[in-house]
Design a protein around this motif. Structure first.
Motif, PDB file in Angstrom:
ATOM      1  N   THR A   1       3.307  -2.129   3.762  1.00 35.91           N
ATOM      2  CA  THR A   1       3.898  -1.830   5.327  1.00 35.91           C
ATOM      3  C   THR A   1       4.567  -0.649   5.910  1.00 35.91           C
ATOM      4  O   THR A   1       4.333  -0.961   6.700  1.00 35.91           O
ATOM      5  N   GLY A   2       3.578   0.347   4.830  1.00 31.30           N
ATOM      6  CA  GLY A   2       3.895   1.982   5.616  1.00 31.30           C
ATOM      7  C   GLY A   2       4.978   2.612   4.997  1.00 31.30           C
ATOM      8  O   GLY A   2       5.142   3.841   4.764  1.00 31.30           O
ATOM      9  N   LYS A   3       5.733   1.779   3.598  1.00 34.28           N
ATOM     10  CA  LYS A   3       6.976   2.300   3.891  1.00 34.28           C
ATOM     11  C   LYS A   3       7.247   1.860   2.247  1.00 34.28           C
ATOM     12  O   LYS A   3       7.003   0.404   1.850  1.00 34.28           O
ATOM     13  N   LEU A   4       8.492   2.489   1.402  1.00 32.75           N
ATOM     14  CA  LEU A   4       8.582   1.878   0.157  1.00 32.75           C
ATOM     15  C   LEU A   4      10.210   0.537   0.598  1.00 32.75           C
ATOM     16  O   LEU A   4      10.612   1.337   1.270  1.00 32.75           O
ATOM     17  N   ASN A   5      10.222  -0.338  -0.068  1.00 33.27           N
ATOM     18  CA  ASN A   5      11.355  -1.391   0.373  1.00 33.27           C
ATOM     19  C   ASN A   5      12.625  -1.004  -0.935  1.00 33.27           C
ATOM     20  O   ASN A   5      13.385  -1.746  -0.388  1.00 33.27           O
ATOM     21  N   PHE A   6      11.996  -0.404  -1.773  1.00 31.60           N
ATOM     22  CA  PHE A   6      13.583   0.083  -2.855  1.00 31.60           C
ATOM     23  C   PHE A   6      13.985  -1.336  -3.368  1.00 31.60           C
ATOM     24  O   PHE A   6      14.748  -1.463  -3.132  1.00 31.60           O
ATOM     25  N   GLY A   7      12.435  -2.155  -3.765  1.00 34.64           N
ATOM     26  CA  GLY A   7      12.913  -3.538  -3.903  1.00 34.64           C
ATOM     27  C   GLY A   7      11.690  -4.245  -4.986  1.00 34.64           C
ATOM     28  O   GLY A   7      10.790  -2.625  -5.416  1.00 34.64           O
ATOM     29  N   PHE A   8      12.285  -5.220  -5.460  1.00 29.79           N
ATOM     30  CA  PHE A   8      10.977  -5.412  -6.504  1.00 29.79           C
ATOM     31  C   PHE A   8       9.948  -6.504  -5.640  1.00 29.79           C
ATOM     32  O   PHE A   8       9.638  -6.974  -6.298  1.00 29.79           O
ATOM     33  N   ASP A   9      10.355  -6.471  -3.909  1.00 25.84           N
ATOM     34  CA  ASP A   9       9.162  -7.310  -3.141  1.00 25.84           C
ATOM     35  C   ASP A   9       7.388  -6.416  -3.078  1.00 25.84           C
ATOM     36  O   ASP A   9       7.817  -5.102  -3.770  1.00 25.84           O
ATOM     37  N   VAL A  10       6.811  -7.183  -2.907  1.00 21.23           N
ATOM     38  CA  VAL A  10       5.532  -6.256  -2.882  1.00 21.23           C
ATOM     39  C   VAL A  10       5.586  -4.807  -2.275  1.00 21.23           C
ATOM     40  O   VAL A  10       6.452  -4.839  -0.780  1.00 21.23           O
ATOM     41  N   ASP A  11       5.623  -3.595  -2.341  1.00 19.25           N
ATOM     42  CA  ASP A  11       5.509  -2.956  -1.810  1.00 19.25           C
ATOM     43  C   ASP A  11       3.709  -2.020  -1.817  1.00 19.25           C
ATOM     44  O   ASP A  11       3.691  -1.666  -0.710  1.00 19.25           O
ATOM     45  N   PHE A  12       2.744  -2.152  -2.364  1.00 19.39           N
ATOM     46  CA  PHE A  12       1.026  -1.375  -2.602  1.00 19.39           C
ATOM     47  C   PHE A  12       0.394  -2.990  -2.068  1.00 19.39           C
ATOM     48  O   PHE A  12       1.118  -3.873  -2.716  1.00 19.39           O
ATOM     49  N   GLN A  13       0.218  -2.286  -1.383  1.00 21.02           N
ATOM     50  CA  GLN A  13      -1.424  -3.491  -0.779  1.00 21.02           C
ATOM     51  C   GLN A  13      -2.436  -4.284  -2.481  1.00 21.02           C
ATOM     52  O   GLN A  13      -2.402  -5.435  -2.369  1.00 21.02           O
ATOM     53  N   VAL A  14      -1.696  -3.271  -3.161  1.00 30.37           N
ATOM     54  CA  VAL A  14      -2.844  -4.314  -4.620  1.00 30.37           C
ATOM     55  C   VAL A  14      -2.488  -5.231  -5.194  1.00 30.37           C
ATOM     56  O   VAL A  14      -2.610  -6.445  -5.516  1.00 30.37           O
TER      57      VAL A  14
END
Lengths: 404, 196
Positions: free
Chosen positions: A263-276
């Motif tokens: 999404t273009g930024k870090l979420n600081f949680g355990f959901d998806v951060d990176f495209q991979v």
């Protein structure tokens, strides 16, 4: 990669279901009384039946190796899994060869397997379906050859687990093939390979929806477990560099190691951060909707059990002493599931057994999956080798014409 | 037909097993298959060459000679060939040992660096010889271990290698009386047939 079109593919293909009534005794000692095999055929069988090629599929493959199932499907449907290699003018040329592809026993694309109805109780076999080995598959494929009237295959071709079936053919039925083409395979699985399979199996069997494999009766399936199993499997099919390329497109420097954010930024949680992460979840989930968990369990065991040297005091060279088919062995530089060293083991064993073998080590970033990709040098080598096989079939036909 | 080929092929028995190290496009193995019905096996690294071998139906293995030949068994071939490649490998002496382990007999051809024109070139110009036959500069040549006929003879002596036959020829693979008088001075190419 350009998607195949109707014009450069084998076109619209019609799967067939072949029923076999003769009981098949498995390596485990169990017996399958009767069974169905789903097959597809491309190209035409010549008069002396000398131009037939058998395609053996890998873990998640099936009989649909090339072409499309419907005209409407050409737009939105993917072509068969090996459409890059099979078709008119392609490496495995349907203008020259009669190509047979099947779904193996224990699979879930129409051949008899865990989802089939057990005639003993009228319910799906599920976990009661017997473990089948590569040897059992090859025995069933030999019966398919009998059914089709093919005494000797011009070539048998397979990648990964498919390549292992080719090796088994050369050992079990050495007189029934002229060429064995073994791609991205190994003489047997390594501890690391088995370890990955075990993680996949554990993720399936520990899913609460697995119900000891009787999930059909509960109208559910172990979606999470199968998704996870496929995710871990998928990682082993790719290479580090192919993942960097795939998930590093947003990076201007190309040096962020494929860590492009979703999404273009870090979420600081355990959901998806990176495209991979989202990619793997998508791949795993879509697979879990199309594949049966019991089949996945069974086929990973089929892989683990593959060791053709077992009947020859652990000496694969002895296994290759029979027969005189020629071999082509192909490996890919970035394949770390079955790396080039494993293919070289097969080559060296064949050399020690004084067999005729050619070996190609293809430079590719594609990882294990490279065998499915249109890697130019790979297709060129396969095509060059098979052009000689096609000429042999044509020559044998001419000789027959003269004789008759 | 390449002239060296017509000399070498007489040394190869019909129906024998031939391993060609650096087999190129496989044309020599193809010829031996047609004329002598040999069992062929070639090694090469060049992608185009490998494809040409496959197109010709030659058994070709993609393998780097510098990484050794441990995957070949003792005495598994009747003849092991190495044509015009000895000077390009990292450890020529080790390779010769390996060839003699794998093959009952071996055939090795190499350019003779003591040929008088090369000597003259080095003396008169003071630079590494560049000819139409060896058309490389010192920095881009694949040839890293030049030797002379005398050098190879002494290697054979040192290793107790039997020289079954030795032919010295010019760049067109023709022999002349001068070459017979002083092969190391007048010969451009050496062809050795050796065994243990």
């Amino acid at each position: 990669m350009t998607q195949s079109t109707l014009k450069d593919s084998v076109g619209i293909v019609q799967p067939q279901c072949i029923h076999f009534d003769e009981a098949l005794t498995l390596r485990s000692g169990k017996v399958i009384d009767s069974y169905d095999l789903m097959i597809e055929c491309y190209g035409e069988l010549n008069a002396d039946k000398s131009n037939a090629i058998l395609i053996c599929h890998a873990l998640s493959g099936d009989h649909h190796a090339a072409g499309f199932h419907s005209v409407d499907g050409v737009q939105d449907e993917k072509p068969g899994w090996w459409d890059n290699c099979i078709g008119p003018g392609k490496a495995i040329d349907s203008n020259n060869f009669f190509i047979v592809s099947l779904n193996n026993l224990g699979g879930c694309a129409g051949s008899t397997g865990p989802t089939s109805i057990n005639p003993a109780n009228g319910k799906p076999f599920g976990p009661d379906f017997p473990i089948v080995t590569v040897r059992d598959w090859v025995n069933s494929q030999a019966r398919l050859a009998d059914y089709l009237g093919i005494e000797q295959w011009a070539a048998i071709v397979g990648g990964s687990l498919g390549g292992m079936q080719v090796v088994r053919w050369a050992i079990s039925y050495p007189e029934r093939l002229r060429h064995a083409i073994v791609i991205a395979a190994a003489p047997k699985l390594s501890a690391q390979n088995i370890a990955f399979n075990e993680v996949a199996r554990q993720s399936i069997t520990s899913d609460p929806d697995f119900h000891q494999g009787r999930y059909y009766e509960h109208n559910t399936y172990p979606k999470k477990g199968l998704t996870l199993a496929r995710m871990i499997g998928h990682i082993t099919y790719l290479s580090d560099s192919s993942m960097r390329d795939k998930f590093g497109k947003d990076s201007l420097t190309g040096k962020n190691f494929g860590r492009d954010l979703s999404t273009g930024k870090l979420n600081f949680g355990f959901d998806v951060d990176f495209q991979v992460e989202s990619y793997l979840q998508y791949k795993g989930e879509s697979f879990s909707g199309n594949f049966d968990a019991n089949s996945y369990l069974l086929i990973t065991k089929t892989l683990d059990y593959f060791d053709p040297a077992v009947d020859y005091d652990g000496d694969l060279g002895k296994a290759f002493l029979q027969g005189n088919c020629k071999f082509l062995v192909v490996s890919f530089s970035s394949d770390w599931r079955f790396p080039p060293e494993r293919s070289r083991e097969i080559v060296n064993t064949l050399l020690k057994a004084n067999r005729q073998v050619s070996y190609l080590e293809i430079e590719s970033d594609g990882g294990h999956d490279a065998f499915l990709l249109p890697v130019p040098r790979y297709l060129e080598g396969l095509s060059a080798y098979l052009s000689v096989v096609a000429n042999e079939s044509a020559t044998s036909r001419e000789q027959d014409d003269h004789a008759s | 037909m390449r002239a060296d080929v017509s000399i070498i092929k007489d040394w190869i028995e019909p129906q024998s097993r031939v391993l060609d190290l650096g087999c190129g496009d496989g044309s020599f193995l193809t010829l031996l298959k047609q004329e002598k019905n040999i069992f062929d096996c070639g090694l090469d690294l060049d992608q185009e060459n490998i494809t040409k071998c496959l197109l010709a139906g030659i058994n070709v293995i993609e393998q780097d000679l510098d990484k050794g030949l441990a995957n070949f068994s003792d005495n598994s071939f009747d003849t092991v060939l190495l044509t015009q490649t000895l000077q390009a490998v990292q450890k020529p002496d080790v390779l010769v040992d390996e060839m003699l382990r794998i093959g009952k007999k071996c055939i090795i051809t190499f350019p003779n660096f003591a040929y008088w024109r090369y000597r003259l070139y080095l003396i008169s110009k003071g630079r590494m010889p560049v000819s139409t036959y060896i058309p490389f500069e010192w920095y881009n040549t694949p040839n890293i271990h030049f030797c002379t006929i005398k050098d190879f003879d002494s290697l054979c002596k040192e290793k107790s290698i039997k020289v079954l036959n030795r032919t010295v020829v010019d760049d067109k693979y023709q022999n002349s009386s001068l070459m017979n008088i002083d092969p190391n001075f007048f010969g451009i190419n050496a062809i050795y047939h050796i065994s243990r």
